[in-house]
Design an enzyme around this catalytic site. Structure first.
Site, PDB file in Angstrom:
ATOM      1  N   GLU A  76       0.817  -1.217   0.000  1.00  8.46           N
ATOM      2  CA  GLU A  76       0.000   0.000   0.000  1.00  8.46           C
ATOM      3  C   GLU A  76       0.856   1.276   0.000  1.00  8.46           C
ATOM      4  O   GLU A  76       0.558   2.234  -0.709  1.00  8.46           O
ATOM      5  CB  GLU A  76      -0.911  -0.004   1.246  1.00  8.46           C
ATOM      6  CG  GLU A  76      -1.766   1.232   1.414  1.00  8.46           C
ATOM      7  CD  GLU A  76      -2.910   1.327   0.412  1.00  8.46           C
ATOM      8  OE1 GLU A  76      -3.496   2.409   0.307  1.00  8.46           O
ATOM      9  OE2 GLU A  76      -3.197   0.328  -0.266  1.00  8.46           O
ATOM     10  N   ASP A  77       1.950   1.272   0.785  1.00  9.79           N
ATOM     11  CA  ASP A  77       2.682   2.525   1.029  1.00  9.79           C
ATOM     12  C   ASP A  77       4.123   2.561   0.507  1.00  9.79           C
ATOM     13  O   ASP A  77       4.842   3.524   0.758  1.00  9.79           O
ATOM     14  CB  ASP A  77       2.704   2.820   2.540  1.00  9.79           C
ATOM     15  CG  ASP A  77       1.317   3.127   3.079  1.00  9.79           C
ATOM     16  OD1 ASP A  77       0.500   3.674   2.318  1.00  9.79           O
ATOM     17  OD2 ASP A  77       1.042   2.795   4.242  1.00  9.79           O
TER      18      ASP A  77
END
Length: 707
Positions: A76-77
């Site tokens: 996700e990051d």
């Protein structure tokens, strides 16, 4: 910041044979991809996955879960990909991380979005419950560090936690996690109340601490006297539970005299009941404050004896009595039973712990309306149950307010569908009767009995609601199919064609596809519901350049049109709803009735939302039509001689025709006049209202429905 060594030590404490290589590898990878990232708190981003992994060790989860806790934000990051995760850590880890990545994008704002996102969370749980356990750990650490976010964001995240994540933790049976989430959420949603309660507890802390030690010592002494092996715990209740009690009883903190609660933890079930007798002989039990969750476990399989007593100094004492195994389940919840070994058979109790998840899966498939679905889920996440018995002694947990029909559906769908009556203690009771804990219920069935729409007015359990609506939808589909065939048969006959010859022809399925229907039955049901006209189907069958003469019929007197256009339908009976009497200029919506065509409502009509949403259709005003429409207005004014004549004159001057007029005057000389008038549109109506307001004794003019 917690260190990786601390996490590894914790794992070995509850799982000495754990292979830690996967976790070490996940930590090195996590540190690498998150390098240089900083959280809003100013800490390195790596602190967050380490804290999440530490929370998961408190749940005593397996090695794969801890590794996924470290990796949960990588896709996700960072620039990490699912393919890379699978290559380095295997398919099992990759699948969990993929589920977490999808859940991280959920935002619970509108009802529709909230329903859709809860559906996704339920599907994630069904695929692998560890996805949601890791998500809960992630949410807990985010709540702990929530203070670094803007105020409006804090409030939004905290409310979302109260609405979804804390109840989910409770439903999974993880008591300590639920408590922390609730207290943190209250702090950010109502900081003033939180501080008031926290300050009040702090002032009484020393006093309560002495009280806990005194009661604890007394209970321990009594256990020894009765030959019972166990331990006693005392604690101050969490802030959110105190807040709920204050809200529920509408009292202030100073009026709460039972801030503390005690637990007696023993070896066997027999000892639990012996200890119950011991405390009841020690202090007087408070009526209706005893609950036996050992004999009748909660839906999440929580077990304990709960009792409240009039203790020393006139205060109330709340005591829970349970075994060590029950205590472990109460604290760790579903994580205490998580077995992830290929091919391992689950015992009956293990299966029962996942029944509720299976039920949630059924609801997410069957309940399409977002509000209905959310209501079903929240009923399950916030269980307030009554416990009733079958004649054979089996216990059924049902929502408070449940009826014999709810009970019948909890036994089997067939029993519910054919329920015609019920008996309690051999006496017949009405189907609307609200069941109470301890009732022994016998269901009377008949093959001729079927679910009724009226049942939906008083059933409470999501399963009953789902089953009844499914039956009604099936019946409506059958009726629509039959009506669709009948309408097609008449339309085809009108053009000298045999409908049933075409129906059995493979080419008819192609015509259904041309109208974007998967099957012929779907096409015929759409005709039965009035969403499509049979003539449109006939036009697809007739050759494009060939003209087939209609079989002549006696000339019919042309009916007066009503000035409405319905998308895709050109010959259907239309009538205006008497509850709201729409006129041109109003936003409108159509409702397909049974055998009475389409009823037109104003889009803001309060009745339209009570109807079946699947039968609402788009309609528009026909701008080419210029017709008079009836509308009802109410005029409130001070009574005087010639008033009715004066108002009637104002209406006539505004070029509106009066169909009906009534008047009533009260003792205070206030007149209430009702007029049914004809206007061309809502602008014309406004002219009429303005003309009436020009009369000096008029107080109020408003538009109302006929009914």
């Amino acid at each position: 910041m917690v260190r990786i060594e601390d996490i590894l030590d914790r794992i070995l404490a509850y799982n000495p044979n754990a292979d830690l290589s996967l976790i070490k590898k996940a930590y090195i990878y996590c540190a690498k991809v998150h390098k240089g990232q900083i959280r809003l708190s100013g800490e390195p981003y790596l602190s967050h996955p380490l804290e999440v992994a530490a929370i998961l060790t408190k749940m005593r989860l397996d090695v794969v879960s801890i590794a996924c806790g470290l990796l949960h934000d990588t896709v996700e990051d960072t620039k990490a990909t699912s393919e890379e995760i699978e290559k380095l850590f295997g398919k099992e880890v990759s699948t969990i991380i993929d589920g977490l990545t999808k859940l991280s994008r959920l935002s619970f704002s509108s009802i529709e979005r909230q329903a859709e996102n809860v559906r996704k969370m339920i599907l994630a749980m069904a695929q692998d419950i560890r996805v949601v356990l890791i998500k809960l750990a992630d949410r807990l650490h985010n709540m702990i560090t929530l203070g670094y976010l803007p105020t409006d964001k804090q409030r939004h995240v905290a409310q979302e936690t109260l609405d979804i994540y804390a109840p989910l933790a409770a439903r999974l049976g993880i008591g300590w996690l639920r408590t922390q989430l609730e207290d943190l959420a209250l702090y950010y949603t109502d900081q003033e109340t939180y501080q008031h309660i926290a300050h009040g507890i702090a002032k009484r802390k020393e006093e309560e601490k002495k009280y806990i030690e005194e009661i604890k010592g007394l209970l321990e002494k009594k256990l020894i006297e009765h030959g019972l092996r166990g331990r006693v715990e005392g604690r101050i209740k969490n802030i959110y539970s105190i807040y709920l009690k204050m809200q529920r009883q509408k009292i202030d903190l100073e009026q709460i005299y039972d801030l503390v609660a005690f637990r007696i933890i023993l070896k066997t079930v027999r000892e639990c009941y012996e200890a119950l007798g011991m405390v009841h002989s020690l202090w007087k039990p408070i009526p209706r404050k005893f609950k036996d969750y050992i004999a009748m476990p909660k839906p999440n399989m929580y077990q304990s004896l709960h009792t409240k007593l009039m203790g020393p100094y006139g205060g109330r004492v709340e005591i829970q009595i349970r075994t060590e195994e029950m205590h472990r389940i109460a604290e760790e919840g579903i994580a205490a039973h998580w077995r992830y070994k290929e091919g391992e058979e689950a015992d009956e109790r293990e299966v029962q712990r996942f029944v509720w998840l299976k039920q949630l899966l059924e609801w997410q498939r069957e309940l399409k309306d977002p509000k209905e679905f959310l209501k079903a889920v929240k009923t399950d996440l916030f269980p307030k149950d009554v416990y009733v018995f079958t004649p054979k002694g089996d216990v059924k947990a049902l929502p408070v307010g449940s009826t014999p029909i709810d009970f019948a559906y909890s036994i089997h769908t067939e029993v519910g569908d054919h329920c015609m009556g019920a008996k309690i203690d051999g006496k017949l009771i009405p189907l609307r009767y609200k069941l109470n804990t301890g009732n022994v219920v016998e269901i009377v069935t008949s093959p001729k009995q079927h679910p009724s729409k009226d049942w939906l007015k008083f059933v409470h359990s999501p399963k009953a609601i789902s089953c009844i609506k499914h039956y009604i939808r099936t019946q409506e589909c059958d009726q629509a199919l039959s009506l669709g065939k009948e309408l097609c048969e008449k339309a085809f006959k009108k053009y000298g064609l045999n409908f049933y010859e075409y129906l059995n022809n493979p080419g008819f399925a192609e015509i259904a596809k041309q109208f974007s229907f998967k099957t012929i039955d779907d096409l015929l049901m759409a005709i039965g519901y009035g969403k499509l006209s049979p003539k449109q189907v006939v036009n697809r069958i007739l050759p494009p350049k060939e003209t087939i003469e209609e079989i002549p019929k006696p000339p019919l007197k042309k009916e007066k049109t009503i000035g409405i256009k319905i998308k895709g339908i050109d010959d259907v009976m239309i009538k205006m709803a008497r509850c709201c009497l729409p006129i041109p200029g109003d936003k409108i919506i159509g409702y397909i009735t049974r055998g009475h065509g389409v009823t037109i409502h104003r889009a803001d009509c309060h009745n339209i939302w009570r109807l079946d949403s699947e039968r609402l259709i788009e309609v528009n005003w026909d701008k080419d039509e210029n017709l008079p429409y009836p509308v009802k207005i109410q005029v409130m004014c001070l009574d005087k001689i010639g008033l009715l004549s004066q108002i009637s004159g104002a209406i006539s001057q505004a070029k509106a025709n009066i169909i009906k007029a009534t008047s009533k005057t009260d003792l205070a000389k206030k007149a209430n006049l009702l007029f049914v008038i004809e206007v061309s549109d809502n602008r014309h109506l406004q002219k009429v209202i303005d003309a009436i307001y020009n009369i000096d004794t008029v107080l109020e003019v408003q538009r109302i429905g006929l009914t």
